[in-house]
Design a protein around this motif. Structure first.
Motif, PDB file in Angstrom:
ATOM      1  N   GLN A  61       0.780  -1.316  -0.149  1.00  0.00           N
ATOM      2  CA  GLN A  61       0.066  -0.065  -0.032  1.00  0.00           C
ATOM      3  C   GLN A  61       0.850   1.358   0.123  1.00  0.00           C
ATOM      4  O   GLN A  61       0.361   2.308   0.085  1.00  0.00           O
ATOM      5  CB  GLN A  61      -0.798   0.005   1.373  1.00  0.00           C
ATOM      6  N   ALA A  62       2.094   1.200  -0.111  1.00  0.00           N
ATOM      7  CA  ALA A  62       2.834   2.359  -0.388  1.00  0.00           C
ATOM      8  C   ALA A  62       2.853   2.984  -1.723  1.00  0.00           C
ATOM      9  O   ALA A  62       2.736   2.382  -2.555  1.00  0.00           O
ATOM     10  CB  ALA A  62       4.485   1.886   0.017  1.00  0.00           C
ATOM     11  N   LYS A  63       2.694   4.331  -1.325  1.00  0.00           N
ATOM     12  CA  LYS A  63       2.566   5.182  -2.425  1.00  0.00           C
ATOM     13  C   LYS A  63       3.679   6.541  -2.665  1.00  0.00           C
ATOM     14  O   LYS A  63       4.137   7.023  -1.480  1.00  0.00           O
ATOM     15  CB  LYS A  63       1.149   6.047  -2.443  1.00  0.00           C
ATOM     16  N   ALA A  64       4.116   6.833  -3.488  1.00  0.00           N
ATOM     17  CA  ALA A  64       5.090   8.099  -3.659  1.00  0.00           C
ATOM     18  C   ALA A  64       4.525   8.774  -5.019  1.00  0.00           C
ATOM     19  O   ALA A  64       4.057   8.386  -5.967  1.00  0.00           O
ATOM     20  CB  ALA A  64       6.507   7.288  -4.275  1.00  0.00           C
ATOM     21  N   SER A  65       4.964  10.225  -4.849  1.00  0.00           N
ATOM     22  CA  SER A  65       4.467  11.144  -5.834  1.00  0.00           C
ATOM     23  C   SER A  65       5.458  12.275  -5.819  1.00  0.00           C
ATOM     24  O   SER A  65       6.349  12.330  -4.736  1.00  0.00           O
ATOM     25  CB  SER A  65       3.290  11.863  -5.657  1.00  0.00           C
ATOM     26  N   ILE A  66       6.007  12.781  -6.780  1.00  0.00           N
ATOM     27  CA  ILE A  66       6.788  13.839  -6.923  1.00  0.00           C
ATOM     28  C   ILE A  66       6.168  15.204  -7.458  1.00  0.00           C
ATOM     29  O   ILE A  66       5.722  15.005  -8.724  1.00  0.00           O
ATOM     30  CB  ILE A  66       7.912  13.529  -7.591  1.00  0.00           C
TER      31      ILE A  66
END
Length: 82
Positions: A61-66
């Protein structure tokens, strides 16, 4: 994590349940003679940073955004069984 000057395509995240590693490449947009500046804030080229997490996380369920040079990583904790 502030990652100024790095494109999203130049970042690699490795996430485990107890640690995260951020690797990337920061490319200089222009060439400046080292004699033309007094202090340099950013490191150019490859970089890597690992962080040991204080609690186990749910990797699925880990999420990343930049956005605008700011990398945001959301790491939900694993639910504890009682």
């Amino acid at each position: 994590s502030a990652i100024a000057g790095v494109k999203g395509d130049d970042i690699d995240l490795s996430i485990a349940k107890d640690a995260i590693t951020i690797k990337g490449f920061r490319q200089r947009a222009e060439s400046i003679d080292p004699n033309d500046y007094l202090h340099q804030e950013l490191h150019w080229g490859t970089f890597s940073r690992s962080v040991i997490l204080p609690a186990d996380i749910n990797v699925d369920q880990a999420k990343a955004s930049i956005k605008n040079g700011l990398l945001t990583i959301r790491l939900p904790k694993l639910a504890r069984e009682i």
